[in-house]
Design a protein around this motif. Structure first.
Motif, PDB file in Angstrom:
ATOM      1  N   UNK A 144      30.369  43.116  42.973  1.00 10.28           N
ATOM      2  CA  UNK A 144      30.119  42.284  41.800  1.00 10.28           C
ATOM      3  C   UNK A 144      31.363  41.713  41.146  1.00 10.28           C
ATOM      4  N   UNK A 145      32.540  41.937  41.745  1.00  8.99           N
ATOM      5  CA  UNK A 145      33.797  41.447  41.172  1.00  8.99           C
ATOM      6  C   UNK A 145      34.385  40.361  42.060  1.00  8.99           C
ATOM      7  N   UNK A 146      34.996  39.364  41.420  1.00  6.15           N
ATOM      8  CA  UNK A 146      35.739  38.331  42.129  1.00  6.15           C
ATOM      9  C   UNK A 146      37.148  38.864  42.363  1.00  6.15           C
ATOM     10  N   UNK A 196      42.316  40.800  40.497  1.00  4.73           N
ATOM     11  CA  UNK A 196      41.193  40.007  40.004  1.00  4.73           C
ATOM     12  C   UNK A 196      41.442  38.561  40.403  1.00  4.73           C
ATOM     13  N   UNK A 197      40.378  37.822  40.666  1.00  4.84           N
ATOM     14  CA  UNK A 197      40.510  36.416  41.036  1.00  4.84           C
ATOM     15  C   UNK A 197      40.261  35.494  39.847  1.00  4.84           C
ATOM     16  N   UNK A 198      39.982  36.044  38.680  1.00  6.17           N
ATOM     17  CA  UNK A 198      39.701  35.247  37.488  1.00  6.17           C
ATOM     18  C   UNK A 198      40.906  35.317  36.545  1.00  6.17           C
ATOM     19  N   UNK A 199      41.395  34.160  36.147  1.00  6.59           N
ATOM     20  CA  UNK A 199      42.507  34.097  35.206  1.00  6.59           C
ATOM     21  C   UNK A 199      42.129  34.812  33.910  1.00  6.59           C
ATOM     22  N   UNK A 237      39.994  49.147  47.616  1.00  9.35           N
ATOM     23  CA  UNK A 237      39.391  50.286  46.919  1.00  9.35           C
ATOM     24  C   UNK A 237      38.794  49.791  45.608  1.00  9.35           C
ATOM     25  N   UNK A 238      37.509  50.079  45.441  1.00 11.05           N
ATOM     26  CA  UNK A 238      36.799  49.654  44.221  1.00 11.05           C
ATOM     27  C   UNK A 238      36.347  50.860  43.434  1.00 11.05           C
TER      28      UNK A 238
END
Length: 104
Positions: free
Chosen positions: A26-28, A43-46, A103-104
């Motif tokens: 569920x994470x970008x 993370x891929x979100x600024x 690893x999440x």
């Protein structure tokens, strides 16, 4: 996934000097392949405003956000320039054979 490691991509999916965006749990997540064969994941979100960092510019181990040009260190997630003042979350990444695991 008992140990928290999830296959994210094949090594061949991320050309050297490029970035790849993947969705994991569920994470970008952004995977960076830096010169010399090193892989990093953040993370891929600024953290400044919603933008996918993998649509930005990767140079000298830094990713520049395509929206407002905030820069982050791909190795540490550290915000290096305004308008971002919050660091990116960094994920552990490992190479096993031809695959990349996060690893999440």
């Amino acid at each position: 996934m008992a140990d928290g490691w999830v296959r994210a991509a094949a090594k061949a999916d991320v050309a050297e000097g490029k970035a790849l965006g993947v969705r994991i749990a569920g994470k970008e997540v952004a995977i960076f392949h830096l010169p010399g064969g090193e892989f990093f994941a953040t993370d891929n979100i600024c953290t400044h405003e919603f933008a996918l960092l993998t649509e930005g510019w990767l140079e000298n181990g830094c990713i520049e956000c395509p929206l407002h040009a905030a820069q982050f260190d791909c190795r540490t997630g550290k915000a290096l320039s305004a308008p971002a003042d919050e660091d990116l979350k960094v994920f552990q990444i490992k190479v096993e054979g031809d695959d990349l695991f996060i690893q999440v």
